[in-house]
Design a protein around this motif. Structure first.
Motif, PDB file in Angstrom:
ATOM      1  N   TYR A 106       0.831  -1.206   0.000  1.00 39.27           N
ATOM      2  CA  TYR A 106       0.000   0.000   0.000  1.00 39.27           C
ATOM      3  C   TYR A 106       0.867   1.259   0.000  1.00 39.27           C
ATOM      4  CZ  TYR A 106      -3.263   3.563   1.606  1.00 39.27           C
ATOM      5  OH  TYR A 106      -4.011   4.716   1.729  1.00 39.27           O
ATOM      6  N   LEU A 107       1.916   1.270   0.858  1.00 43.69           N
ATOM      7  CA  LEU A 107       2.795   2.436   0.930  1.00 43.69           C
ATOM      8  C   LEU A 107       3.590   2.616  -0.353  1.00 43.69           C
ATOM      9  CD1 LEU A 107       4.144   2.056   4.584  1.00 43.69           C
ATOM     10  CD2 LEU A 107       2.394   3.640   3.757  1.00 43.69           C
ATOM     11  N   GLY A 108       3.828   1.488  -1.059  1.00 38.59           N
ATOM     12  CA  GLY A 108       4.578   1.560  -2.306  1.00 38.59           C
ATOM     13  C   GLY A 108       3.877   2.349  -3.399  1.00 38.59           C
ATOM     14  N   GLN A 109       2.576   2.595  -3.226  1.00 40.34           N
ATOM     15  CA  GLN A 109       1.844   3.415  -4.205  1.00 40.34           C
ATOM     16  C   GLN A 109       2.246   4.887  -4.135  1.00 40.34           C
ATOM     17  OE1 GLN A 109      -2.538   2.150  -4.560  1.00 40.34           O
ATOM     18  NE2 GLN A 109      -2.004   1.544  -2.474  1.00 40.34           N
ATOM     19  N   PHE A 110       2.761   5.293  -2.963  1.00 36.31           N
ATOM     20  CA  PHE A 110       3.069   6.701  -2.752  1.00 36.31           C
ATOM     21  C   PHE A 110       4.565   7.012  -2.806  1.00 36.31           C
ATOM     22  CE2 PHE A 110      -0.640   5.371  -0.265  1.00 36.31           C
ATOM     23  CZ  PHE A 110      -1.623   6.148  -0.848  1.00 36.31           C
ATOM     24  N   HIS A 111       5.384   5.979  -2.602  1.00 36.17           N
ATOM     25  CA  HIS A 111       6.823   6.203  -2.617  1.00 36.17           C
ATOM     26  C   HIS A 111       7.525   4.914  -3.001  1.00 36.17           C
ATOM     27  CE1 HIS A 111      10.867   7.376  -1.365  1.00 36.17           C
ATOM     28  NE2 HIS A 111      10.430   8.624  -1.236  1.00 36.17           N
ATOM     29  N   ARG A 112       8.544   5.031  -3.822  1.00 40.70           N
ATOM     30  CA  ARG A 112       9.289   3.853  -4.247  1.00 40.70           C
ATOM     31  C   ARG A 112      10.111   3.321  -3.065  1.00 40.70           C
ATOM     32  NH1 ARG A 112      14.304   2.747  -6.822  1.00 40.70           N
ATOM     33  NH2 ARG A 112      14.173   0.914  -8.182  1.00 40.70           N
TER      34      ARG A 112
END
Length: 259
Positions: A106-112
């Motif tokens: 989920y967090l990977g959607q906002f930051h690589r």
């Protein structure tokens, strides 16, 4: 189509994730955390993953799944060698992995998430999960220690919500009787409607934040169910609660359920 996999990067990434997942599993199982065991299990798991990737061309889908389960079992056995609830810990490891990877996806959607960012976000996610488990565990323990208590005094009977508090060690300094603490309004109603003459006992108390004198009375009795057993306590000593309870009307003394 071909993909380049750097074994060293794969090893370090799995080493970090395995360490976090094993820490979460041991924490959830309330076992003593032994860092050297967690480190050894994480290294073993990372080496196993690298070997499975190298041999992926010769492994079938079922073989890969069985190998993953075997690897999880080996890691769990190294991190926590106690045999009791072993497969439950393995299942917990998979559950923690599912939750942590879900949060990171989920967090990977906002930051690589790579390199240092992966370590930072995965650590924060793991600490958040530990905090959530801690809160959930404490609430579950509190629910196990809360129940309804029937107080009776003279002609009055009242049902109140009580908490069994192991931290309540208040005693009457003269008779050395255990003293439970009751909400002031409930106690006042109980005394007024009892139709009896009530003589107060003055009991000193000390806590971390305050100290003073509590007004206590001896009631006729209390009844409740604890551990599947009916409990009846005659002539319990009940003190007026110094403040206002937000949830529980009665705080039982720690000795009442051990006797």
């Amino acid at each position: 189509m071909y993909y380049e996999v750097y074994v060293d990067v794969l090893f370090v990434k799995n080493l970090w994730m395995n360490g976090l997942l094993l820490l979460l599993t041991v924490w959830a199982d309330q076992e003593t955390i032994k860092w050297y065991r967690i480190a050894a299990a994480a290294v073993t798991g990372s080496l196993g993953v690298c070997l499975m990737y190298v041999a992926s061309a010769w492994l079938s889908g079922i073989g890969y799944i069985l190998g993953s389960v075997f690897l999880a079992a080996v890691m769990t056995g190294i991190a926590c060698p106690v045999r009791k609830h072993f497969w439950g810990r393995v299942g917990c490891l998979y559950l923690e992995s599912f939750l942590l990877n879900g949060i990171l996806a989920y967090l990977g959607q906002f930051h690589r998430l790579s390199g240092l960012w992966f370590a930072i976000f995965s650590s924060i996610s793991a600490m958040t999960m530990m905090a959530a488990e801690y809160i959930w565990r404490n609430r579950r323990r509190e629910r196990e220690r809360s129940f309804s208590v029937l107080l009776h005094h003279g002609g009055c009977r009242m049902l109140v919500e009580a908490l069994y508090d192991t931290g309540n060690s208040l005693y009457d300094p003269i008779s050395q009787r255990a003293v439970s603490i009751l909400d002031g309004k409930v106690l006042e109603t109980l005394l007024q409607e009892s139709g009896k003459e009530n003589l107060p006992h003055m009991i000193p108390y000390d806590t971390i934040g305050e100290h003073g004198i509590l007004e206590a009375y001896v009631l006729d009795g209390m009844e409740f169910v604890f551990g599947g057993e009916d409990r009846k306590i005659l002539c319990p000593m009940i003190a007026r609660m110094p403040g206002k309870s937000k949830q529980y009307q009665l705080i039982l003394h720690r000795d009442l359920l051990s006797s």
